[in-house]
Design an enzyme around this catalytic site. Structure first.
Site, PDB file in Angstrom:
ATOM      1  N   ASP A  83      43.041 -23.838 -26.097  1.00  0.00           N
ATOM      2  CA  ASP A  83      42.028 -23.956 -27.151  1.00  0.00           C
ATOM      3  C   ASP A  83      40.732 -24.490 -26.518  1.00  0.00           C
ATOM      4  O   ASP A  83      40.772 -25.458 -25.741  1.00  0.00           O
ATOM      5  CB  ASP A  83      42.564 -24.941 -28.209  1.00  0.00           C
ATOM      6  CG  ASP A  83      41.754 -24.930 -29.496  1.00  0.00           C
ATOM      7  OD1 ASP A  83      41.058 -23.932 -29.751  1.00  0.00           O
ATOM      8  OD2 ASP A  83      41.856 -25.919 -30.263  1.00  0.00           O
ATOM      9  N   ASN A 266      42.988 -21.348 -36.939  1.00  0.00           N
ATOM     10  CA  ASN A 266      43.264 -22.588 -36.199  1.00  0.00           C
ATOM     11  C   ASN A 266      43.465 -23.782 -37.126  1.00  0.00           C
ATOM     12  O   ASN A 266      42.599 -24.079 -37.956  1.00  0.00           O
ATOM     13  CB  ASN A 266      42.089 -22.897 -35.267  1.00  0.00           C
ATOM     14  CG  ASN A 266      42.075 -22.023 -34.033  1.00  0.00           C
ATOM     15  OD1 ASN A 266      42.716 -20.981 -33.997  1.00  0.00           O
ATOM     16  ND2 ASN A 266      41.349 -22.447 -33.030  1.00  0.00           N
TER      17      ASN A 266
HETATM   18  P1  13P Z   1      41.002 -28.279 -38.054  1.00  0.00           P
HETATM   19  O1  13P Z   1      40.372 -29.558 -37.596  1.00  0.00           O
HETATM   20  O2  13P Z   1      40.410 -27.777 -39.326  1.00  0.00           O
HETATM   21  O3  13P Z   1      42.482 -28.354 -38.118  1.00  0.00           O
HETATM   22  O4  13P Z   1      40.639 -27.166 -36.952  1.00  0.00           O
HETATM   23  C1  13P Z   1      41.357 -27.083 -35.738  1.00  0.00           C
HETATM   24  C2  13P Z   1      40.749 -26.105 -34.814  1.00  0.00           C
HETATM   25  O5  13P Z   1      39.906 -25.304 -35.159  1.00  0.00           O
HETATM   26  C3  13P Z   1      41.227 -26.113 -33.414  1.00  0.00           C
HETATM   27  O6  13P Z   1      40.456 -25.304 -32.558  1.00  0.00           O
END
Ligand code: 13P
Length: 342
Positions: A83, A266
């Site tokens: 990520d 995500n």
């Molecule tokens: P949230 O904080 O809304 O769970 O998003 C997580 C995210 O986009 C990780 O890349």
């Protein structure tokens, strides 16, 4: 089943018209919660680790936990995704470690904070596409800047500050050859997304629909997609927490996105909220407890529940057995026949 590529998972999701949640992890309990939710709902899964998570858990531990997940759940197609990679070097180290998918977030400079130029974004993303596709690994890029900060990564902007320009998105995809594209349509990382219930206008869904119309074959990614449920906030606050009133992304908006090309969603914050609430409850109700299992087990169960619910809502439930994994070497051969226009 070995770890599979994100590209295969998302191609299948596009065929089936559903979305797939990408859930962040830092430790064993979170990986177990996701895998158990996947087994219960029969879902393919994307497990993702940020740079912060890789540093926290240590790459070797994380990788071997994921190998264990594929052994214990051989029937579940599972992706291991980096990520928000901040540089080609970060993506390279993930690929060398065995990640089957990487995000090159060139919307920010390598410091993970400063918004970059379009040219810089194209350059670093294309470099990663060439390196990753040669190994059959999938690449997600980002155009526009998401709001908030996650694990130290993010410009800390309002989600509406740098929305994705649809024409720029088209040019970016043609110049880089990314498999999936994260777009900024008003979402932001973290628990504090909106200070009042979002209306249909708060999120820029018309823009998302326009991007999909211009790029119908590109898998779109919605970051910052936790719904920040009120019941999970209430549990934390009931047992001594101090969350301020906040609203997340309504599931119906995500479902509208899924109807319009969103394939990867995500979610991190909802898992964090679920685990923290469960742990606070045990600490408040059983202050005599000191065995970590007494609070980690309920925490794992609470995370599993919220994830299983999202899997059903995103539509991935029931699709784990639809296909056999395509080996990464075969994916690399397919990419070798694709040309990127510059
Ligand atoms: P949230 O904080 O809304 O769970 O998003 C997580 C995210 O986009 C990780 O890349």
């Amino acid at each position: 089943m070995p770890l599979v590529s994100l590209r295969q998972l998302l191609d299948e999701a596009a065929k089936g018209g559903y979305g797939v949640g990408a859930f962040n992890v830092n430790n064993m309990e979170q990986i177990q919660a996701i895998m158990e939710a996947a087994r219960k709902t029969g879902s393919p899964v994307i497990v993702q680790a940020s740079r912060g998570s890789r540093a926290y858990s240590n790459d070797r531990f994380l990788y071997h936990l994921m190998l264990a997940a594929t052994e214990v759940y051989p029937e579940i197609p599972t992706v291991l995704h980096q990520d928000h990679g901040n540089s080609p070097e970060t993506c390279k180290s993930a690929i060398e470690m065995g990640f089957t998918s990487v995000m090159m977030d060139g919307s920010l400079m390598a410091d993970g904070k400063t918004p970059s130029s379009f040219q810089y974004n194209v350059k670093v993303t294309r470099e990663v596409v060439e390196m990753a596709h040669a190994r059959g690994v999938t690449v997600e890029g980002e155009i526009g800047c998401l709001g908030g900060i996650e694990d130290g990564h993010g410009a800390g902007l309002d989600g509406l500050a740098h929305l994705t320009d649809p024409d720029e998105a088209v040019e970016f995809v043609h110049k880089t050859g990314v498999d999936a594209l994260a777009i900024a349509v008003g979402t932001s990382h973290g628990a504090y997304k909106f200070n009042r219930p979002p209306t249909g206008e708060t999120l820029k869904m018309a823009r998302l629909i326009e991007i999909h119309r211009k790029l119908p074959n590109v898998h779109l990614v919605m970051h910052g997609s936790s719904s920040v449920p009120k019941d999970l906030q209430d549990i934390i606050n009931r047992y001594g927490g101090k969350l301020k009133p906040t609203w997340g992304v309504p599931v119906e908006e995500i479902q509208l996105g899924i109807k319009n090309g969103v394939r990867k969603i995500n979610v991190d914050t909802d898992s964090r909220l679920a685990m923290t609430g469960a742990i606070r409850k045990v600490f408040a109700e059983h202050p005599e407890e000191f065995d970590p299992r007494s609070y980690l087990k309920p925490a794992r169960e609470a995370m599993q529940q919220v994830i299983a619910q999202r899997m059903a809502e995103f539509g991935q439930a029931g699709h784990a057995g639809d296909y056999q994994p395509i080996p990464l070497a075969e994916m690399a051969k397919r990419y070798a026949h694709e040309t990127i226009t510059v």
